[in-house]
Write a protein that holds these residues in place. Structure first.
Motif, short mmCIF file in Angstrom:
data_model
loop_
_atom_site.label_atom_id
_atom_site.label_comp_id
_atom_site.label_asym_id
_atom_site.label_seq_id
_atom_site.Cartn_x
_atom_site.Cartn_y
_atom_site.Cartn_z
N PHE A 7 0.88 -1.17 0.00
CA PHE A 7 0.00 0.00 0.00
C PHE A 7 0.91 1.21 0.00
O PHE A 7 1.58 1.50 0.97
CB PHE A 7 -0.90 -0.04 1.23
N ASP A 8 0.97 1.90 -1.13
CA ASP A 8 1.88 3.02 -1.37
C ASP A 8 1.04 4.30 -1.39
O ASP A 8 0.09 4.41 -2.15
CB ASP A 8 2.54 2.77 -2.74
N VAL A 9 1.40 5.25 -0.52
CA VAL A 9 0.57 6.46 -0.42
C VAL A 9 1.43 7.68 -0.14
O VAL A 9 2.45 7.60 0.54
CB VAL A 9 -0.51 6.26 0.68
N PHE A 10 1.01 8.80 -0.69
CA PHE A 10 1.62 10.10 -0.41
C PHE A 10 0.82 10.76 0.71
O PHE A 10 -0.42 10.66 0.72
CB PHE A 10 1.57 11.02 -1.63
N SER A 11 1.51 11.45 1.62
CA SER A 11 0.83 12.05 2.76
C SER A 11 1.44 13.39 3.13
O SER A 11 2.64 13.60 3.00
CB SER A 11 0.95 11.10 3.97
N THR A 145 5.02 8.09 1.87
CA THR A 145 5.94 9.17 1.52
C THR A 145 5.35 10.44 2.10
O THR A 145 4.25 10.86 1.71
CB THR A 145 6.10 9.29 -0.01
N ILE A 146 6.06 11.02 3.09
CA ILE A 146 5.55 12.18 3.83
C ILE A 146 6.20 13.44 3.29
O ILE A 146 7.43 13.60 3.33
CB ILE A 146 5.83 12.04 5.33
N PHE A 147 5.34 14.32 2.80
CA PHE A 147 5.81 15.60 2.26
C PHE A 147 5.81 16.64 3.38
O PHE A 147 4.96 16.59 4.27
CB PHE A 147 4.93 16.03 1.09
N PRO A 148 6.78 17.57 3.35
CA PRO A 148 6.94 18.53 4.44
C PRO A 148 5.91 19.66 4.38
O PRO A 148 6.25 20.82 4.13
CB PRO A 148 8.37 19.04 4.23
#
Length: 191
Positions: A7-11, A145-148
């Motif tokens: 489960f691949d997700v951007f957050s 993948t956590i974006f700042p």
């Protein structure tokens, strides 16, 4: 052998997978060359994508919009991988190369795919479907993948809202472009 399901997700840092309103742009405007190169490498190997109907529709809409991020090479690679779209409403042919619509319960469909697939399975997005798959014990890896950014006012699509409780074992971590974090976990249900 059972195929691995990721489960691949951007957050955003506050746990949202998207925004409503505002002018953030793709990747919340934070992507850089390391992230894009890494994403391309993730989609370079043989694998099968699994999407829910809403995510498929969203990708189709974004791709048709001509938004700049849809021209990124990793997106092209993802779009050209074989895909299973779980839906009771969509019908073939889909506007997606090598995509198959499978109607029914996502848990049953993915359980069967895990048993039958000779390649790893990956889902990018499809939040409600993946929460159900997590609860059923079918997700082997959660890749966040956590974006700042904090999207307190504009954040939507809370990634884990309503999900079951899980303990997470950190399998991999990396920093991309100096401030984007990628964390890969093995989930186990919390007793």
């Amino acid at each position: 052998m059972t195929a691995t399901y990721t489960f691949d997700v951007f957050s955003s840092l506050d746990g949202f997978g998207g925004v409503s309103g505002g002018d953030w742009g793709g990747y919340w405007g934070k992507q850089g060359p390391e992230l894009l190169e890494h994403r391309l490498s993730l989609y370079g190997g043989e694998q099968r994508m699994v999407f829910g109907a809403n995510t498929y529709r969203a990708f189709r809409e974004i791709l048709a919009s001509g938004e700049e991020s849809v021209r990124d090479p990793w997106v092209t690679k993802m779009r050209n991988l074989p895909a299973t779209v779980v839906s009771t409403t969509l019908r073939e042919p889909l506007d997606w190369p090598d995509a198959t619509v499978v109607s029914g319960d996502a848990v049953d469909i993915v359980a069967r795919l895990k048993e039958e697939s000779g390649v790893p399975l990956r889902s990018h997005g499809s939040l409600s479907m993946n929460r159900a798959l997590l609860a059923a014990g079918l997700v082997d890896r959660v890749q966040v993948t956590i974006f700042p950014v904090i999207t307190g006012k504009t954040g939507d699509a809370a990634i884990f809202r309503g999900a079951a409780d899980f303990d997470l074992e950190l399998l991999e971590s990396r920093t991309l472009d100096g401030d984007i974090q990628e964390l890969v976990y093995r989930p186990t249900p919390h007793p």
